[in-house]
Enzyme design. Structure first.
Site, PDB file in Angstrom:
ATOM      1  N   GLU A 102      50.922  20.922 107.653  1.00  0.00           N
ATOM      2  CA  GLU A 102      51.170  19.055 107.137  1.00  0.00           C
ATOM      3  C   GLU A 102      52.109  18.571 105.719  1.00  0.00           C
ATOM      4  O   GLU A 102      51.705  19.645 105.308  1.00  0.00           O
ATOM      5  CB  GLU A 102      49.950  18.406 107.799  1.00  0.00           C
ATOM      6  CG  GLU A 102      49.659  18.747 109.103  1.00  0.00           C
ATOM      7  CD  GLU A 102      48.403  18.131 109.573  1.00  0.00           C
ATOM      8  OE1 GLU A 102      47.601  17.916 110.633  1.00  0.00           O
ATOM      9  OE2 GLU A 102      48.118  16.495 108.478  1.00  0.00           O
ATOM     10  N   GLU A 151      51.475  32.379 104.911  1.00  0.00           N
ATOM     11  CA  GLU A 151      50.401  32.913 105.236  1.00  0.00           C
ATOM     12  C   GLU A 151      49.508  33.460 104.358  1.00  0.00           C
ATOM     13  O   GLU A 151      48.673  35.022 103.587  1.00  0.00           O
ATOM     14  CB  GLU A 151      51.216  34.280 106.087  1.00  0.00           C
ATOM     15  CG  GLU A 151      51.403  34.180 107.055  1.00  0.00           C
ATOM     16  CD  GLU A 151      50.694  32.794 107.699  1.00  0.00           C
ATOM     17  OE1 GLU A 151      49.529  32.994 108.102  1.00  0.00           O
ATOM     18  OE2 GLU A 151      51.520  32.813 108.646  1.00  0.00           O
TER      19      GLU A 151
END
Length: 379
Positions: A126, A359
């Site tokens: 976000e 990641e």
């Protein structure tokens, strides 16, 4: 998309390599400039059986093992990190569905994901929060027997094209995961353009404004999603990125071997210069080491061994850092040509920096790996 997109035989490294050499390598630089992957290529990936081959046959897959999946993602990453990124997020959604979905959810979406008729994306990050699950502001509010979803996700790979989103939101008591179709009323997609690397991975912001979902949208029991993110879905995404990073190193070695075999300086081929040989030998050594670390993580996954989590952290850390280092060296070997769009090493250089961030950043990886080392020293 075509009605039937399943390969006759289960794909493996050799089949993936042939597909990549024919359908990806010659065109990857053009896609990088255009900022998207053409539809016929997405169809070709489906026809090759590469979208979710680990799904079981009853869901349209091949039940492929994780070691082979890593090899496939390496080969695709060798050709184009953006295409590999699309495979990564599609894999994450498909695996989460297989692992945590109800029987009805698996049979509703599994065959569609395996065939490539439906493409998936992963919505966690976000604005201002990144992938910090504790800072999620997107909310899922109970609405009758279903849910109302409100919020904004950013950096969604394949967000411009995906048909189904796996969305993580703050529920009444904890983080929950929801399956959200792109065409649900209230879903908006805003392309993110002009990024540093993986420029054709079709990034987007995904907005949710009063999106109403049925009870069948919830993936896994309420309150279980946070553990799923930490120990499952993100681990598989990290594994794919590690594989793609191995592919970048191999691509750098291939490009440098080809270039230095043709380019001369003072009448001497570059490949005959000791400094060039040293750079290439380091690439060859590191790609083999990274490949072995990846294979170890894959074997542990196939055995269901929890040690795969740390093995994947180590593989991703080593491979992504090595990819960035060797992509920089590949540009150096190519000189001014390496700074142009005429040679793929410029793309490798930009894409490799992304591998050190997504990641799990290099810094987070170091902290995690060190913490594990200290934990093992406690009596």
């Amino acid at each position: 998309m075509p009605e039937v997109l399943t390969a006759v035989r289960a794909p493996g490294r050799e089949a993936a390599r042939a597909f990549v050499d024919e359908r990806i390598v010659p065109f990857a630089d053009a896609w990088d400039k255009a900022g998207r992957i053409p539809e016929d290529v997405l169809d070709g990936i489906a026809e090759a059986g590469l979208w979710a081959p680990f799904l079981p046959p009853e869901l349209g897959g091949f039940g492929l093992d994780m070691v082979t999946l890593g090899e496939i993602h390496e080969e695709v990453g060798r050709g184009c990190s953006s295409v590999r990124s699309l495979l990564t997020v599609h894999t994450m959604l498909s695996w989460a569905l297989l692992r945590f979905g109800t029987e009805a959810q698996r049979h509703r979406w599994g065959p569609e994901l395996a065939s490539g008729r439906v493409l998936g994306a992963f919505c966690l990050s976000e604005p201002g929060a990144g992938s910090d699950t504790a800072a999620i502001t997107t909310t899922a509010t109970p609405d009758g027997d279903g849910w109302r979803l409100d919020g904004l996700k950013k950096w969604t790979t394949n967000g411009q094209r995906a048909d189904l989103f796996l969305v993580f939101a703050k529920g009444p008591a904890s983080t929950i995961a929801l399956l959200v179709p792109r065409d649900a009323p209230g879903v908006t997609v805003t392309p993110i353009d002009d990024i540093l690397g993986t420029r054709s991975s079709m990034l987007a912001e995904i907005g949710f404004d009063g999106v109403r979902l049925g009870p069948d949208a919830l993936l896994g029991p309420s309150g279980f999603a946070s553990g799923m993110v930490l120990t499952g879905t993100l681990d598989l995404g990290r594994y794919s990125v590690a594989a793609g990073s191995v592919g970048i190193i191999q691509a750098c070695a291939d490009a440098c071997a080809d270039y230095t075999s043709k380019r001369t300086v003072g009448g001497t081929l570059l490949k005959d210069l000791p400094l060039i040989q040293a750079k290439l030998s380091d690439m060859v050594t590191d790609v083999r080491a990274a490949r072995l670390l990846l294979a170890e993580a894959g074997r542990l996954k196939d055995r269901g061994d929890s040690a795969t989590i740390m093995a994947t952290w180590v593989a991703k850390y080593f491979a992504s850092v090595a990819a960035a280092r060797h992509a920089s060296e590949a540009v150096q070997v190519h000189g001014a040509n390496g700074c142009s769009g005429d040679y793929p090493v410029a793309r490798f250089y930009r894409d490799s920096k992304v591998m050190e961030i997504i990641e799990g950043s290099t810094e987070i990886q170091r902290m995690t790996i060190a913490a594990e080392a200290y934990r093992k020293q406690v009596p």
